[in-house]
Design an enzyme around this catalytic site. Structure first.
Site, PDB file in Angstrom:
ATOM      1  N   LYS A   1      75.112  -4.591 -15.183  1.00 60.53           N
ATOM      2  CA  LYS A   1      74.849  -5.625 -16.196  1.00 60.53           C
ATOM      3  C   LYS A   1      76.015  -6.605 -16.124  1.00 60.53           C
ATOM      4  O   LYS A   1      77.089  -6.361 -16.662  1.00 60.53           O
ATOM      5  CB  LYS A   1      74.780  -4.971 -17.582  1.00 60.53           C
ATOM      6  CG  LYS A   1      73.896  -5.658 -18.602  1.00 60.53           C
ATOM      7  CD  LYS A   1      74.228  -7.092 -18.915  1.00 60.53           C
ATOM      8  CE  LYS A   1      75.412  -7.283 -19.817  1.00 60.53           C
ATOM      9  NZ  LYS A   1      75.846  -8.684 -19.929  1.00 60.53           N
TER      10      LYS A   1
ATOM     11  N   GLY B   1      71.414 -10.236 -18.928  1.00 68.78           N
ATOM     12  CA  GLY B   1      71.079 -10.404 -20.354  1.00 68.78           C
ATOM     13  C   GLY B   1      72.293 -10.290 -21.234  1.00 68.78           C
ATOM     14  O   GLY B   1      73.411 -10.055 -20.762  1.00 68.78           O
ATOM     15  N   LYS B   2      72.069 -10.442 -22.505  1.00 65.79           N
ATOM     16  CA  LYS B   2      73.149 -10.418 -23.485  1.00 65.79           C
ATOM     17  C   LYS B   2      73.745  -9.016 -23.587  1.00 65.79           C
ATOM     18  O   LYS B   2      73.009  -8.022 -23.602  1.00 65.79           O
ATOM     19  CB  LYS B   2      72.538 -10.811 -24.835  1.00 65.79           C
ATOM     20  CG  LYS B   2      73.431 -11.630 -25.731  1.00 65.79           C
ATOM     21  CD  LYS B   2      72.609 -12.103 -26.935  1.00 65.79           C
ATOM     22  CE  LYS B   2      73.497 -12.392 -28.108  1.00 65.79           C
ATOM     23  NZ  LYS B   2      74.675 -13.180 -27.896  1.00 65.79           N
TER      24      LYS B   2
ATOM     25  N   SER C   1      75.173  -7.450 -26.102  1.00 63.61           N
ATOM     26  CA  SER C   1      74.845  -6.681 -27.314  1.00 63.61           C
ATOM     27  C   SER C   1      73.386  -6.246 -27.341  1.00 63.61           C
ATOM     28  O   SER C   1      72.994  -5.434 -28.178  1.00 63.61           O
ATOM     29  CB  SER C   1      75.160  -7.521 -28.552  1.00 63.61           C
ATOM     30  OG  SER C   1      74.473  -8.747 -28.461  1.00 63.61           O
TER      31      SER C   1
ATOM     32  N   GLY D   1      73.021  -4.858 -22.510  1.00 61.28           N
ATOM     33  CA  GLY D   1      74.115  -3.920 -22.223  1.00 61.28           C
ATOM     34  C   GLY D   1      74.041  -2.711 -23.148  1.00 61.28           C
ATOM     35  O   GLY D   1      74.167  -1.556 -22.709  1.00 61.28           O
TER      36      GLY D   1
ATOM     37  N   GLU E   1      88.315  -0.684 -18.582  1.00 64.98           N
ATOM     38  CA  GLU E   1      89.439  -1.537 -18.174  1.00 64.98           C
ATOM     39  C   GLU E   1      89.415  -2.736 -19.123  1.00 64.98           C
ATOM     40  O   GLU E   1      88.523  -3.583 -19.049  1.00 64.98           O
ATOM     41  CB  GLU E   1      89.248  -1.934 -16.708  1.00 64.98           C
ATOM     42  CG  GLU E   1      90.535  -2.345 -16.049  1.00 64.98           C
ATOM     43  CD  GLU E   1      90.783  -3.828 -16.206  1.00 64.98           C
ATOM     44  OE1 GLU E   1      91.471  -4.192 -17.192  1.00 64.98           O
ATOM     45  OE2 GLU E   1      90.305  -4.610 -15.390  1.00 64.98           O
TER      46      GLU E   1
ATOM     47  N   CYS F   1      92.875 -10.317 -17.338  1.00 59.71           N
ATOM     48  CA  CYS F   1      93.386  -9.285 -18.251  1.00 59.71           C
ATOM     49  C   CYS F   1      94.857  -8.997 -17.954  1.00 59.71           C
ATOM     50  O   CYS F   1      95.618  -8.634 -18.843  1.00 59.71           O
ATOM     51  CB  CYS F   1      92.541  -8.025 -18.127  1.00 59.71           C
ATOM     52  SG  CYS F   1      92.354  -7.473 -16.429  1.00 59.71           S
TER      53      CYS F   1
ATOM     54  N   GLU G   1      95.495 -11.178 -27.410  1.00 58.03           N
ATOM     55  CA  GLU G   1      95.180 -11.680 -26.073  1.00 58.03           C
ATOM     56  C   GLU G   1      94.485 -13.038 -26.194  1.00 58.03           C
ATOM     57  O   GLU G   1      93.451 -13.161 -26.835  1.00 58.03           O
ATOM     58  CB  GLU G   1      94.249 -10.693 -25.351  1.00 58.03           C
ATOM     59  CG  GLU G   1      94.006 -11.083 -23.915  1.00 58.03           C
ATOM     60  CD  GLU G   1      93.103 -10.104 -23.174  1.00 58.03           C
ATOM     61  OE1 GLU G   1      92.152  -9.593 -23.785  1.00 58.03           O
ATOM     62  OE2 GLU G   1      93.348  -9.868 -21.979  1.00 58.03           O
TER      63      GLU G   1
HETATM   64  P1  ADP Z   1      84.756 -10.973 -22.454  1.00 56.95           P
HETATM   65  O1  ADP Z   1      85.567 -11.338 -23.650  1.00 56.95           O
HETATM   66  O2  ADP Z   1      85.495 -10.826 -21.181  1.00 56.95           O
HETATM   67  O3  ADP Z   1      83.469 -11.745 -22.350  1.00 56.95           O
HETATM   68  P2  ADP Z   1      83.204  -8.799 -23.394  1.00 56.95           P
HETATM   69  O4  ADP Z   1      83.708  -7.458 -23.691  1.00 56.95           O
HETATM   70  O5  ADP Z   1      82.591  -9.576 -24.503  1.00 56.95           O
HETATM   71  O6  ADP Z   1      84.430  -9.492 -22.741  1.00 56.95           O
HETATM   72  O7  ADP Z   1      82.139  -8.787 -22.224  1.00 56.95           O
HETATM   73  C1  ADP Z   1      82.264  -8.041 -21.036  1.00 56.95           C
HETATM   74  C2  ADP Z   1      80.911  -7.522 -20.626  1.00 56.95           C
HETATM   75  O8  ADP Z   1      80.443  -6.644 -21.655  1.00 56.95           O
HETATM   76  C3  ADP Z   1      79.828  -8.602 -20.485  1.00 56.95           C
HETATM   77  O9  ADP Z   1      78.960  -8.250 -19.425  1.00 56.95           O
HETATM   78  C4  ADP Z   1      79.104  -8.514 -21.809  1.00 56.95           C
HETATM   79  O10 ADP Z   1      77.783  -9.009 -21.748  1.00 56.95           O
HETATM   80  C5  ADP Z   1      79.134  -7.015 -22.059  1.00 56.95           C
HETATM   81  N1  ADP Z   1      78.949  -6.617 -23.471  1.00 56.95           N
HETATM   82  C6  ADP Z   1      79.329  -7.282 -24.578  1.00 56.95           C
HETATM   83  N2  ADP Z   1      78.976  -6.616 -25.690  1.00 56.95           N
HETATM   84  C7  ADP Z   1      78.348  -5.482 -25.289  1.00 56.95           C
HETATM   85  C8  ADP Z   1      77.742  -4.367 -25.960  1.00 56.95           C
HETATM   86  N3  ADP Z   1      77.701  -4.281 -27.275  1.00 56.95           N
HETATM   87  N4  ADP Z   1      77.212  -3.390 -25.209  1.00 56.95           N
HETATM   88  C9  ADP Z   1      77.250  -3.439 -23.859  1.00 56.95           C
HETATM   89  N5  ADP Z   1      77.789  -4.462 -23.174  1.00 56.95           N
HETATM   90  C10 ADP Z   1      78.336  -5.482 -23.854  1.00 56.95           C
END
Ligand code: ADP
Length: 488
Positions: free
Chosen positions: A173, A204-205, A207, A210, A248, A282, A383
């Site tokens: 994803k 996809g999104k 939240s 994922g 990570e 990071c 950060e």
């Molecule tokens: P960044 O600030 O680097 O965008 P995120 O943690 O928001 O970091 O996003 C990193 C990855 O995690 C992206 O692929 C994002 O779509 C995914 N992501 C964000 N929220 C969720 C969630 N609740 N469950 C699974 N994956 C998620």
């Protein structure tokens, strides 16, 4: 034409809504991409579960799995120009940087291919006369690989290669902003001969898509790179399911300049450590501690170097910093700079967006250096993920180590000194997963990578990186002709 997804070994439109991939440098549209629906996720995971269990994959010899990875590496390398172009269009990083990331992805695939042939199972019992025990490694099953937008091709191959080498199937994803490169990777793995179903790329999104992937009962490991808040959320889900994670996460890495540092080398290395990728890394060295005896001299040189950095269109040659990922992120970076000023910080250079001429449609921000804040200030603790360096002065080593470690993060650190004894002493005292001495942001695929504290759990890369996608099983083989003794 709307882009198709790679679902359960087939190319077809996802049944979710359509999203756009845009070029951060001018907001032009790269492509429209379909996203995965709940049914697509179900189908991909069900097929992945069959695919890793299938004898065709389970019984495949390591050197045969390696063959696929070697081929992946060759294809990536042969297409380096096109792939770096695609990644630059996705996230606005300068071509020189994305080229480096593409080549490192090829090198990762090659390393994992070689390493997977060297892994051994063990004969563990040495003295039991009536049985012997073996410890063997088994795949965990379906792995969810979730990646961010800053270095997608590198982080994606860093997860796909060891997970597949370990005999698993992967549901990838990617971040919404950088899905194009993930879809291209799926084509490359397919062309290299990966059996159908072992890899799906579900756009996809986070939240929604994922979340649904990681909560699925058949998903047995989460390999995630991204923000600490999301990582913590995923760790809760993993705890409920009793599955393992590799997380990570974020960082606020200290860089330390000792009185005897080579000033030119250090100033250039520090500018690179924070401002390459426009600070969207990071591991960015975002907190700088300079010894008071060289503070003014060092800072003057660092500001000079920083003012000489070229911010520009990422497709142009000789550009040090391209666009930030989008306007929302630029606003967030700028809010931190304004906050720093409110907290009493002084902006020595930068501190503003570039908004005219060739920069008008993108999200460009000047490399920024801020002084006059204490380590407890929000801007020194949180950060920013942008081109902002906070600089502090220190007098003695004990106080320095206390301040450097006074952070919820523990990803990386840099030390600049001509004394390797001091460097060794300080590097052992820092609570971080990686220390660079007289260099910064260099990576070896054979060195494990990961964070202390809120910067994460688990390590990627190295030979153990493959084993992190496997679980151990002990097998006892009876050797005696006598029945088991009743209780011993
Ligand atoms: P960044 O600030 O680097 O965008 P995120 O943690 O928001 O970091 O996003 C990193 C990855 O995690 C992206 O692929 C994002 O779509 C995914 N992501 C964000 N929220 C969720 C969630 N609740 N469950 C699974 N994956 C998620």
């Amino acid at each position: 034409m709307v882009k198709e997804l790679y679902i359960a070994g087939e190319w077809r439109l996802g049944r979710g809504h359509v999203i756009q991939s845009t070029f951060p440098a001018d907001n032009s549209i790269n492509a429209e991409i379909s996203t995965a629906s709940a049914e697509d996720i179900e189908e991909a995971i069900a097929k992945a579960d069959q695919a890793w269990r299938a004898p065709e994959w389970r019984n495949r010899m390591p050197h045969e799995r390696a063959k696929i990875l070697y081929k992946v590496a060759d294809i990536i390398e042969a297409r380096v120009d096109e792939l770096s172009q695609l990644q630059t269009r996705d996230n606005g990083k300068p071509l020189a940087e994305t080229r480096g990331l593409v080549l490192s992805a090829a090198a990762t695939a090659r390393y994992v291919a070689a390493a997977c042939e060297t892994l051994n199972d063990e004969l563990t019992s040495q003295r039991a006369p009536d049985f012997m025990t073996l410890s063997v490694h088994e795949p965990v099953g379906v792995v969810a690989a979730i990646t961010p937008w800053n270095s997608p091709i590198a982080s994606e191959v860093q997860k796909l290669a060891p997970a597949l080498a370990g005999g698993n199937a992967v549901i990838l994803k990617p971040a919404e902003a950088t899905s194009l490169i993930a879809l291209e990777l799926a084509k490359i793995f397919e062309e290299a001969g990966l059996p159908k179903g072992l890899l799906s790329v579900l756009v996809g999104k986070g939240s929604v898509v994922g979340d649904a992937i990681v909560k699925h009962p058949l998903v047995r490991k989460i390999s995630f790179t991204g923000g600490t808040t999301t990582g913590r959320h995923l760790a809760h889900i993993a705890a409920d399911k009793l599955i393992t994670t590799s997380l990570e996460l974020g960082g606020k890495s200290p860089t330390i300049v000792l009185p005897d540092a080579d000033i030119e080398l250090a100033a250039k290395g520090i500018a690179y450590g924070i401002f390459s990728s426009a600070g969207q890394a990071c591991i960015a060295g975002s907190r700088l501690f300079i010894h008071s005896s060289i503070y003014d001299q060092f800072l003057t040189r660092l500001v000079e170097i920083t003012k000489g950095l070229r911010v520009g269109h990422p497709e142009q040659k000789d550009v040090h910093m391209g666009s930030l990922i989008n306007q929302a992120h630029l606003q967030s970076v700028d809010r931190y700079v304004q906050l720093a000023k409110q907290e009493g910080g002084e902006v020595l250079t930068g501190g503003e967006a570039l908004t005219t001429g060739e920069f008008a449609k993108g999200s460009f921000y000047l490399p920024t250096i801020i002084t006059g804040l204490k380590n407890q200030a929000k801007v020194c603790q949180e950060e920013i993920f942008g081109p902002v360096l906070v600089v502090m002065k220190y007098d003695n080593e004990q106080d320095l180590i206390q301040q450097a470690n006074d952070s919820c993060f523990g990803l990386a650190a840099g030390i600049w000194t001509e004394s390797y004894r001091k460097a060794w002493r300080i590097s052992r005292a820092l609570e971080v997963g990686t220390v660079w001495i007289n260099t910064y942001k260099k990576f070896s695929i054979s060195a494990p990578f990961g964070g202390f504290k809120d910067s994460g759990i688990g390590r990627e890369k190295g030979r153990l990186g493959i084993l992190s996608y496997m679980q151990q099983k002990s097998i006892y083989m009876g050797l005696s002709d006598q029945p088991n003794a009743w209780c011993d």
